[in-house]
Enzyme design. Structure first.
Site, mmCIF file in Angstrom:
data_model
loop_
_atom_site.group_PDB
_atom_site.id
_atom_site.type_symbol
_atom_site.label_atom_id
_atom_site.label_comp_id
_atom_site.label_asym_id
_atom_site.label_seq_id
_atom_site.Cartn_x
_atom_site.Cartn_y
_atom_site.Cartn_z
ATOM 1 N N THR A 102 2.818 10.308 -2.313
ATOM 2 C CA THR A 102 2.627 8.866 -2.114
ATOM 3 C C THR A 102 3.918 8.083 -2.328
ATOM 4 O OG1 THR A 102 2.017 8.556 -4.448
ATOM 5 C CG2 THR A 102 0.219 9.008 -2.886
ATOM 6 N N LYS B 228 0.843 -1.197 0.000
ATOM 7 C CA LYS B 228 0.000 0.000 0.000
ATOM 8 C C LYS B 228 0.880 1.250 0.000
ATOM 9 C CE LYS B 228 -1.895 -1.075 3.873
ATOM 10 N NZ LYS B 228 -2.727 -0.997 5.090
ATOM 11 N N HIS B 229 0.326 2.343 -0.460
ATOM 12 C CA HIS B 229 0.944 3.661 -0.363
ATOM 13 C C HIS B 229 0.007 4.567 0.429
ATOM 14 C CE1 HIS B 229 4.117 3.299 -3.662
ATOM 15 N NE2 HIS B 229 3.425 2.173 -3.761
ATOM 16 N N PRO B 230 0.534 5.449 1.256
ATOM 17 C CA PRO B 230 -0.350 6.381 1.966
ATOM 18 C C PRO B 230 -0.949 7.384 0.986
ATOM 19 C CG PRO B 230 1.945 6.966 2.332
ATOM 20 C CD PRO B 230 1.949 5.672 1.576
ATOM 21 N N TYR C 78 8.745 7.920 3.320
ATOM 22 C CA TYR C 78 8.264 7.177 4.493
ATOM 23 C C TYR C 78 8.927 5.817 4.678
ATOM 24 C CZ TYR C 78 5.223 4.837 1.041
ATOM 25 O OH TYR C 78 4.732 4.138 -0.036
#
Length: 230
Positions: free
Chosen positions: A108, A100-102, A113
């Site tokens: 993103t 997943k990506h934020p 991160y």
């Protein structure tokens, strides 16, 4: 022919990559020799646990996962961060556990991160959980070309139709399909679902399964006879 040389073996000897693939397969089978594991070529197994009588076909990758007894995975399927139960049937070209990506940050991109990538990042540690565990219960059938998103649980006896993208949990014995996957029907009458789950037939001993396999051909007969055949 003499010395076991035949056309197939000659072709193998002429392809170094294929020689290495057979050697790697031999080493993997040796490691799991008491598991009755069946392997294709170019299989990658990393940080994973494998039950008995499992089949992993050509070009399958299994990472940070568990696959239990009598389950199989067909060619070109990637399994990551997934717990697979017993007697699961997984078709070809299925993707489990995509990262997943934020979506609520300025960017993103993982550079901001994560620090565990193969490219330059600015973060000094991992600040976002990219993978949530996927759980497949027992007797689950996943069709060709499916994508199973992180964090999803698929219940006992469920079916995912070919080409589906599963974004939320699937109920026991539910049939889902589409993008995103939606309810189509229950594959057995709902009045039988609790009964068959309570039998936990997938945990029975091999001898019991061999004695009673014909009962699996008729649900009502199966439920009627299961207690007397213990």
């Amino acid at each position: 022919m003499a010395f076991g040389i035949n056309k197939k073996n000659i072709l193998i000897l002429l392809q170094p990559k294929l020689i290495y693939a057979y050697y790697k397969r031999y080493k993997q089978l040796k490691k799991y020799k008491n598991r009755n594991l069946r392997l294709g070529l170019y299989v990658i197994i990393n940080n994973s646990k494998i039950g008995k009588n499992v089949l992993l076909s050509n070009d399958v990758s299994l990472s940070n996962s568990t696959i239990d007894d009598h389950s199989y995975v067909n060619a070109k399927t990637h399994v990551g961060h997934t717990v697979i139960g017993k007697f699961c049937s997984i078709a070809s070209n299925v993707q489990f556990g995509l990262g997943k990506h934020p979506t609520n940050l300025v960017s993103t991109h993982p550079a901001f991160y994560a620090n565990n990538k193969g490219f330059k990042t600015f973060s000094d540690k991992d600040l976002f959980k990219e993978y949530d565990e996927i759980i497949l219960k027992n007797d689950v059938w996943i069709g060709n070309d499916c994508i199973i998103m992180s964090g999803v649980t698929i219940g006992n006896g469920a079916i995912v139709a070919a080409g589906s993208v599963v974004t939320k949990d699937v109920k026991p014995y539910e049939v889902v399909g589409g993008v995103p996957a939606k309810h189509i029907k229950f594959r057995i009458e709902e009045r039988f679902i609790d009964q068959i789950q309570k039998t936990k037939w997938w945990d029975k001993e091999e001898e019991w399964l061999e004695r009673n396999y014909k009962n699996f051909l008729n649900l009502e007969e199966f439920l009627k006879n299961i207690e007397k055949n213990e």
